[in-house]
Design a protein around this motif. Structure first.
Motif, PDB file in Angstrom:
ATOM      1  N   LYS A 154       0.817  -1.229   0.000  1.00  0.00           N
ATOM      2  CA  LYS A 154       0.000   0.000   0.000  1.00  0.00           C
ATOM      3  C   LYS A 154       0.845   1.271   0.000  1.00  0.00           C
ATOM      4  O   LYS A 154       0.642   2.156  -0.852  1.00  0.00           O
ATOM      5  N   THR A 155       1.766   1.335   0.952  1.00  0.00           N
ATOM      6  CA  THR A 155       2.554   2.563   1.093  1.00  0.00           C
ATOM      7  C   THR A 155       3.423   2.801  -0.152  1.00  0.00           C
ATOM      8  O   THR A 155       3.453   3.900  -0.702  1.00  0.00           O
ATOM      9  N   THR A 156       4.098   1.731  -0.583  1.00  0.00           N
ATOM     10  CA  THR A 156       4.926   1.844  -1.785  1.00  0.00           C
ATOM     11  C   THR A 156       4.063   2.294  -2.962  1.00  0.00           C
ATOM     12  O   THR A 156       4.448   3.185  -3.736  1.00  0.00           O
ATOM     13  N   ARG A 216       1.724   2.311  13.015  1.00  0.00           N
ATOM     14  CA  ARG A 216       3.122   1.948  12.804  1.00  0.00           C
ATOM     15  C   ARG A 216       3.881   3.225  12.461  1.00  0.00           C
ATOM     16  O   ARG A 216       3.802   3.707  11.339  1.00  0.00           O
ATOM     17  N   ASP A 232       5.184  -8.832 -10.819  1.00  0.00           N
ATOM     18  CA  ASP A 232       6.499  -9.239 -11.330  1.00  0.00           C
ATOM     19  C   ASP A 232       6.942 -10.585 -10.753  1.00  0.00           C
ATOM     20  O   ASP A 232       7.664 -11.332 -11.397  1.00  0.00           O
ATOM     21  N   GLU A 266       9.860  -3.159  -7.302  1.00  0.00           N
ATOM     22  CA  GLU A 266       9.958  -2.389  -6.057  1.00  0.00           C
ATOM     23  C   GLU A 266      10.273  -0.915  -6.283  1.00  0.00           C
ATOM     24  O   GLU A 266      10.137  -0.108  -5.369  1.00  0.00           O
TER      25      GLU A 266
HETATM   26  N1  LIG Z   1       8.370  -7.022  -6.287  1.00  0.00           N
HETATM   27  C1  LIG Z   1       7.496  -6.122  -5.897  1.00  0.00           C
HETATM   28  N2  LIG Z   1       7.510  -5.704  -4.618  1.00  0.00           N
HETATM   29  C2  LIG Z   1       6.611  -4.792  -4.238  1.00  0.00           C
HETATM   30  C3  LIG Z   1       5.643  -4.246  -5.131  1.00  0.00           C
HETATM   31  N3  LIG Z   1       4.885  -3.371  -4.428  1.00  0.00           N
HETATM   32  C4  LIG Z   1       5.367  -3.361  -3.163  1.00  0.00           C
HETATM   33  N4  LIG Z   1       6.395  -4.206  -3.037  1.00  0.00           N
HETATM   34  C5  LIG Z   1       7.185  -4.521  -1.825  1.00  0.00           C
HETATM   35  O1  LIG Z   1       6.326  -5.085  -0.843  1.00  0.00           O
HETATM   36  C6  LIG Z   1       6.768  -4.778   0.453  1.00  0.00           C
HETATM   37  C7  LIG Z   1       5.622  -4.234   1.308  1.00  0.00           C
HETATM   38  O2  LIG Z   1       5.249  -2.976   0.815  1.00  0.00           O
HETATM   39  P1  LIG Z   1       4.676  -1.795   1.739  1.00  0.00           P
HETATM   40  O3  LIG Z   1       4.412  -0.668   0.842  1.00  0.00           O
HETATM   41  O4  LIG Z   1       5.547  -1.599   2.915  1.00  0.00           O
HETATM   42  O5  LIG Z   1       3.336  -2.476   2.209  1.00  0.00           O
HETATM   43  P2  LIG Z   1       2.117  -1.852   3.035  1.00  0.00           P
HETATM   44  O6  LIG Z   1       0.910  -2.512   2.496  1.00  0.00           O
HETATM   45  O7  LIG Z   1       2.161  -0.391   3.058  1.00  0.00           O
HETATM   46  O8  LIG Z   1       2.395  -2.420   4.452  1.00  0.00           O
HETATM   47  P3  LIG Z   1       2.005  -1.764   5.854  1.00  0.00           P
HETATM   48  O9  LIG Z   1       2.571  -0.377   5.867  1.00  0.00           O
HETATM   49  O10 LIG Z   1       2.696  -2.672   6.799  1.00  0.00           O
HETATM   50  O11 LIG Z   1       0.537  -1.809   5.938  1.00  0.00           O
HETATM   51  C8  LIG Z   1       7.912  -3.797   0.276  1.00  0.00           C
HETATM   52  O12 LIG Z   1       9.130  -4.488   0.421  1.00  0.00           O
HETATM   53  C9  LIG Z   1       7.756  -3.311  -1.155  1.00  0.00           C
HETATM   54  O13 LIG Z   1       8.975  -2.936  -1.728  1.00  0.00           O
HETATM   55  C10 LIG Z   1       5.638  -4.735  -6.490  1.00  0.00           C
HETATM   56  O14 LIG Z   1       4.822  -4.354  -7.330  1.00  0.00           O
HETATM   57  N5  LIG Z   1       6.587  -5.654  -6.797  1.00  0.00           N
END
Ligand SMILES: Nc1nc2c(ncn2[C@@H]2O[C@H](COP(=O)(O)OP(=O)(O)OP(=O)(O)O)[C@@H](O)[C@H]2O)c(=O)[nH]1
Length: 443
Positions: A113-115, A140, A250, A276
């Motif tokens: 989500k955040t990414t 968090r 990917d 990423e």
């Molecule tokens: N390979 C790949 N990795 C991804 C992609 N999108 C996100 N990630 C990876 O997934 C992991 C989790 O991503 P976050 O953005 O921290 O996830 P989040 O959903 O925000 O997680 P919380 O903040 O814990 O709720 C990170 O290591 C990212 O780099 C993608 O499209 N491809």
């Protein structure tokens, strides 16, 4: 992306192509194999059943059996149905007619989500928008920091309040701040949980009611297969979503989530996360994705990536240099950098039609080789890059030392460059085609 499903389907089609005229049994046998391939890819059972029934019904029709190239007709029917399964036509992001759009990002923890919030802000910025990111994941503290980092990476502002424990209040203040800062888009990053629970849904519903988002975008991890589809169903029923962003495609060799989610929830996939890095977010095109799955490549996305990465003016200059044989190692390095901007080699290759990669291809080795070439050229002086003929043994030793490579590596690069120039010379000779002597080294 989808490589194991793609490989299996292409094998089925290859056998069909080898048959010439098809009988009803041929088609039914092929469909059994397609069914198995889809189930192994973790596509929802009901979705597979409907898919196979529709394709079989259409394929067994007289049209196909009497057609001159029945196999192609069957493949076309499978392709059309797959496009439909992936969502039919493209579904773009809706912008608010007011000129200020709010996108609320929701999803489970770790879905990306955040990414993705950062990637989306970057993409919209490239399209001329002025987005603001709002950090509402208050549980968090690292998540707030992470959003600030991605905001900085893509060059947009981020609204955060480390002291507040009220996500609804932060969301509202974030929107006010966005408006006051003359932003035209606010992307609100909300908290995730490991599993769906009432507390999470209640908070999301409160934020939704408070900020009235233009769209709620659910971020789903493609690699979780049918679990992702179940998450989508729950979010859609309890919160209501407008679109899906499927991340980590990917790394997804199966494709089950992407192929089932629209049919099960009725909500379209709008974007795909394919890596990423911040640039790794693509608009989701069902037709192009179906082409990739069926091994027909995705030439349109490839061209778009090339257009984004390649500077038109530089390309024209390069063409002139090539014609007048003034191509130097410096230009070579420039080219390399532009190709690298298009994305990882594995991704680029998978979009080229007709290229079917069997088994494990070592793309890492290819990437390493590119890095090596870059390091070698970077260790050369400007004069050496312009005129490699001055590179004698002691210069070669210095370049190898400076780039962390060997003299053999430097020799190999210089030879490749000379071979390339020789090839260009043949090309630039207007008579070369007539002579019929020219042969590509790899033919
Ligand atoms: N390979 C790949 N990795 C991804 C992609 N999108 C996100 N990630 C990876 O997934 C992991 C989790 O991503 P976050 O953005 O921290 O996830 P989040 O959903 O925000 O997680 P919380 O903040 O814990 O709720 C990170 O290591 C990212 O780099 C993608 O499209 N491809």
């Amino acid at each position: 992306m989808f490589s194991s499903l793609s490989e299996k389907l292409q094998d089925v089609f290859k056998r069909l192509r080898g048959k010439g005229k098809l009988t009803e049994k041929d088609i039914k046998d092929a469909m059994k194999e397609v069914k198995l391939a889809l189930l192994e890819a973790d596509v929802n059972y009901k979705v597979v059943k409907d898919f196979i029934n529709t394709v079989t019904q259409k394929a067994v029709g007289e049209e196909v059996l009497e057609s001159l190239t029945p196999a192609q007709q069957v493949i076309k029917i499978v392709y059309d149905e797959m496009v439909r399964l992936l969502g039919g036509s493209d579904t773009k992001l809706t912008f608010s007619p007011s000129g200020f759009s709010i996108y609320m990002m929701v999803g489970l923890q770790g879905s990306g989500k955040t990414t993705t919030a950062g990637k989306l802000a970057g993409l919209l910025k490239k399209q001329g928008k002025n987005p603001l990111l709002v950090a509402c994941d208050i549980y968090r503290p690292a998540a707030i920091k992470q959003l600030e980092v991605v905001a900085q990476k893509v060059g947009v502002k981020c609204f955060a309040d480390y002291n507040s424990k009220d996500a609804v209040k932060i969301a509202k203040e974030g929107i006010e701040f966005a408006k006051a800062s003359r932003c035209d888009v606010a992307i609100v990053d909300t908290a995730g949980r490991l599993h769906i629970n009432q507390e999470l849904m209640d908070e999301l519903v409160s934020i939704k009611n408070a900020i009235k988002p233009t769209e709620i975008l659910l971020v789903l991890d493609a690699m979780t297969g049918q679990d992702a589809v179940n998450v989508a169903t729950a979010f859609n029923e309890q919160l209501g979503i407008d679109g899906i962003i499927m991340t980590k495609l990917d790394g997804d060799t199966r494709g089950g989530a992407a192929l089932s989610v629209k049919a099960i929830t009725g909500k379209p996939i709008k974007f795909a996360g394919v890596g990423e890095k911040m640039e790794d977010l693509e608009a989701f095109h069902p037709d192009r994705m179906a082409s990739r799955i069926l091994g027909m490549g995705d030439i349109l996305t490839l061209i778009e990536k090339a257009q984004e990465a390649i500077d038109q003016k530089k390309a024209e200059e390069l063409e002139k240099k090539l014609r007048s044989m003034q191509f130097t190692l410096e230009d070579f390095l420039d080219q390399l950098k532009q190709i690298k901007k298009m994305g990882p080699l594995s991704q680029i290759i998978s979009m080229i039609p007709g290229i079917k990669l069997k088994g494990d291809v070592d793309f890492d080795a290819g990437e390493k080789e590119l890095k090596k070439i870059e390091a070698i050229i970077n260790s050369m002086t400007k004069e050496e890059r312009q005129d490699p003929s001055i590179i004698n043994s002691s210069r070669k030793r210095r370049i190898a030392m400076g780039s962390g490579t060997t003299v053999q590596d430097v020799n190999r690069l210089l030879k490749q460059f000379e071979d390339m120039k020789r090839m260009m010379k043949q090309f630039s000779n207007p008579n070369f085609a007539k002579k019929g002597k020219f042969k590509f080294p790899f033919m």
